[in-house]
Write an enzyme that holds these catalytic residues in place. Structure first.
Site, PDB file in Angstrom:
ATOM      1  N   ARG A  74       0.860  -1.187   0.000  1.00  0.00           N
ATOM      2  CA  ARG A  74       0.000   0.000   0.000  1.00  0.00           C
ATOM      3  C   ARG A  74       0.896   1.236   0.000  1.00  0.00           C
ATOM      4  O   ARG A  74       1.731   1.416   0.887  1.00  0.00           O
ATOM      5  CB  ARG A  74      -0.909   0.008   1.223  1.00  0.00           C
ATOM      6  CG  ARG A  74      -1.877   1.205   1.268  1.00  0.00           C
ATOM      7  CD  ARG A  74      -2.676   1.187   2.559  1.00  0.00           C
ATOM      8  NE  ARG A  74      -3.493  -0.016   2.645  1.00  0.00           N
ATOM      9  CZ  ARG A  74      -3.836  -0.578   3.801  1.00  0.00           C
ATOM     10  NH1 ARG A  74      -3.402  -0.088   4.947  1.00  0.00           N
ATOM     11  NH2 ARG A  74      -4.604  -1.656   3.807  1.00  0.00           N
ATOM     12  N   LYS A 208      -3.092   2.378  14.669  1.00  0.00           N
ATOM     13  CA  LYS A 208      -3.095   3.220  13.466  1.00  0.00           C
ATOM     14  C   LYS A 208      -3.744   4.567  13.766  1.00  0.00           C
ATOM     15  O   LYS A 208      -4.568   4.702  14.670  1.00  0.00           O
ATOM     16  CB  LYS A 208      -3.842   2.518  12.334  1.00  0.00           C
ATOM     17  CG  LYS A 208      -5.307   2.191  12.629  1.00  0.00           C
ATOM     18  CD  LYS A 208      -5.885   1.365  11.508  1.00  0.00           C
ATOM     19  CE  LYS A 208      -7.304   0.898  11.851  1.00  0.00           C
ATOM     20  NZ  LYS A 208      -7.861   0.022  10.808  1.00  0.00           N
ATOM     21  N   CYS A 435      -7.516 -10.605   2.014  1.00  0.00           N
ATOM     22  CA  CYS A 435      -7.424 -10.059   3.361  1.00  0.00           C
ATOM     23  C   CYS A 435      -7.514 -11.162   4.402  1.00  0.00           C
ATOM     24  O   CYS A 435      -8.472 -11.947   4.418  1.00  0.00           O
ATOM     25  CB  CYS A 435      -8.530  -9.036   3.599  1.00  0.00           C
ATOM     26  SG  CYS A 435      -8.469  -8.331   5.259  1.00  0.00           S
ATOM     27  N   CYS A 474     -15.718  -7.896   7.329  1.00  0.00           N
ATOM     28  CA  CYS A 474     -15.618  -8.088   8.777  1.00  0.00           C
ATOM     29  C   CYS A 474     -16.051  -6.797   9.432  1.00  0.00           C
ATOM     30  O   CYS A 474     -16.378  -5.813   8.767  1.00  0.00           O
ATOM     31  CB  CYS A 474     -14.205  -8.494   9.190  1.00  0.00           C
ATOM     32  SG  CYS A 474     -12.997  -7.137   9.168  1.00  0.00           S
ATOM     33  N   CYS A 478     -13.451  -1.141   7.048  1.00  0.00           N
ATOM     34  CA  CYS A 478     -12.554  -0.399   6.158  1.00  0.00           C
ATOM     35  C   CYS A 478     -13.287   0.404   5.091  1.00  0.00           C
ATOM     36  O   CYS A 478     -12.774   1.428   4.638  1.00  0.00           O
ATOM     37  CB  CYS A 478     -11.557  -1.363   5.516  1.00  0.00           C
ATOM     38  SG  CYS A 478     -10.327  -2.001   6.674  1.00  0.00           S
TER      39      CYS A 478
END
Length: 563
Positions: A74, A208, A435, A474, A478
């Site tokens: 990324r 994060k 993922c 999930c 995101c």
């Protein structure tokens, strides 16, 4: 900060990593196909996730073989802005080393999937060759700083862009490990007075950290879902200052009711010359007080929830040495990406393209990746990604845009005005098969669900209703499903929780409506509510506002079968 004895496993790994080096140099030299756990955690700071093809797991186990390991890279592309050469480099690398696709993320950057460990260093080096880094793409640090996708032009917007880049520089990791490992740089020998990471320290942040910029009136970047949301106020051609909101975050764990999504709260107003220092100070409060024992409670939203926004403000003021100015009241006019033709200045025209779920690839039906490569090579536009996973080609002439539109139509690529509003307002995370956190499909499931929903809306008489729909594999969120009017969140393979009631502006969370709904029942579950909306909506009322007004409990009572 928690003492060393209480640090979580990931905190210990960071502490012992020697400022993000770990044993990566040695691991890159061995002939294994994957990295050990300690290096997996360190790699995230360098913009790399180790994954495997989950579609192949069962067959490989039967054959007695190891998993098909591969890396996701990324990049960090502030504001999603690239030139033609940078775009074409990602296109080239996706074919040379990746799985022939490029993925626009909800963090306004590119992900490359399918990179083998043996090709990792060359891929990262090649990204750096076009002046883009992957450091800060992932990991417990400030990640890619995003902004509105609109290609605004003029002195005011130039100044905001300059301030955005100043915050990027002021909140970036300073370790030389990235250059040593990926770019063959030499290790720096610092004297005792010098600090490797003056802001982050040895263990970086507890979790994060996300920052978003925008302009007052435009919430297309969903600033309230970020740890810091920065809203620029205009004063003619100048920036009057910025209102800061803090403590947003989407992640939750479905089985733990103490975890939850949270929208950011207003903190203060700052002058442009105060912005970088204020952001750095907010980061240091989270650095010093965030939860380093239990990672599921490590985001800044939980610190603010536990201590209160007033306590947090006092901490920032104490470190700055002065009182913060109260935030300005914010008003929002749009939360949508600009798509289609966008008039620029000095005769320039931009073209916003809807990229379904952000995936750029060639298929038998549509050679989108090749088509965009040809367009970018021929016309040399600027390229801007958006947080809603779309692509904007900038700096073109009207004639060039007409030619590009003709090429797109000729290849079977629908322009923005040819899509339904519900499709244009849909997003999904990648989920399966790459993922490792996904427990259900998302990118591969949403297209058919949205098209089924399109048909239902047309039959009900709501075909033109701009209802936002977001799906994730999930509960981590995101694709920001908790601020969609309809959110589908994967619980197990083939089943999803359904959330309803967020508003268009992105300033209200939705609520859980139904749990564990099979994918085939998602649209049928919504149809009765949509019919009620059509019959009982108030003038100009959106679907999300209707659900919030009526109340989730009332909807549940009305449409839950009596057993």
């Amino acid at each position: 900060m928690a003492d060393d004895k209480k640090l979580s496993k990931v905190e210990q790994i960071k502490l012992e990593s020697d400022y993000l080096r770990g044993s990566l140099p040695e691991a890159l030299q061995d002939e294994t196909s994957h990295f050990a756990e300690e290096n997996i955690q360190v790699l995230k700071f360098h913009g790399v996730y180790q994954q495997d093809d989950r579609d192949l797991r069962r067959q490989l186990v039967k054959e007695g073989k190891e998993r098909h390991y591969m890396m996701m890279i990324r990049a960090r592309i502030p504001g999603g802005v690239m030139d033609a050469d940078q775009y074409l480099q990602f296109d080239k690398l996706s074919e040379t080393y990746g799985n022939n696709t490029m993925r626009i993320t909800t963090r306004q950057t590119f992900q490359l999937h399918g990179i083998l460990k043996s090709n990792l260093k060359e891929t990262i080096k090649s990204i750096n060759d076009v002046l883009i880094t992957t450091l800060g793409g992932c990991g417990d640090q400030v990640r890619n700083i995003v902004t509105s996708g609109a290609p605004h032009e003029g002195p005011f917007y130039d100044k905001v862009r300059k301030d955005l880049l100043a915050v990027v520089d002021g909140t970036s990791a300073k370790t030389n490990a990235y250059h040593e490992i990926w770019l063959d740089g030499e290790k720096l020998d610092l004297n005792e007075e010098e600090t490797v990471e003056p802001m982050y320290g040895k263990t970086y942040l507890p979790r994060k950290f996300k920052i978003a910029f925008t302009y007052e009136g435009d919430n297309s970047a969903d600033i309230y879902s970020n740890d810091i949301g920065i809203v620029a106020h205009r004063d003619g051609d100048d920036v009057a200052g910025y209102t800061l909101v803090i403590g947003g975050g989407m992640g939750r764990i479905a089985s733990d009711k103490k975890t939850h999504p949270q929208l950011a709260l207003p903190l203060c107003f700052v002058r442009p010359d105060e912005l970088v220092k204020t952001c750095q100070t907010i980061v240091t409060v989270q650095r010093d007080h965030g939860n380093r024992e239990v990672r599921k409670f490590a985001r800044m939203k939980y610190l603010i929830e536990a201590r209160g926004i007033e306590w947090f403000r006092e901490q920032v003021e104490e470190r700055l040495g002065y009182k913060l100015t109260p935030p300005r009241e914010l008003k929002w006019e749009t939360s949508h990406d600009p798509l289609g033709r966008i008039e620029g200045v000095n005769g320039k025209v931009h073209l916003g393209l809807f990229i379904e779920n952000g995936r750029i690839r060639d298929t038998e039906e549509l050679p989108l990746k090749s088509l965009l490569r040809d367009i970018v090579t021929t016309y040399r536009p600027g390229v801007r990604m958006t947080t809603q996973q779309n692509l904007i080609l900038t700096g073109l002439t009207a004639e060039q845009v007409s030619e590009i539109e003709q090429k797109l139509r000729g290849a079977g690529f629908p322009l923005a005005g040819e899509h339904s509003p519900v499709l244009l307002n849909s997003m999904a995370c990648p989920a399966m098969p790459t993922c490792g956190l996904a427990i259900a499909e998302s990118e591969r499931a949403l297209p058919s669900v949205v098209r089924e929903l399109e048909g239902a809306l047309k039959e009900i008489g709501l075909a033109d209703e701009p209802i936002s729909v977001r799906m994730t594999g999930c509960a981590n969120g995101c694709a920001r499903p908790y601020i969609a009017q309809i959110g589908f969140v994967g619980r197990i393979i083939g089943k999803y929780d359904v959330f309803l009631g967020a508003n268009v502006a992105g300033t209200r969370l939705n609520q859980l409506y139904k749990e564990m709904v099979p994918v085939a029942e998602l649209v049928p579950t919504l149809v009765p509510v949509l019919k009620m909306f059509k019959a009982e909506r108030q003038h100009g009322e959106s679907f999300g506002d209707f659900c919030a007004r009526v109340g989730i409990e009332a909807l549940q009572e009305r449409f839950t079968p009596v057993s």
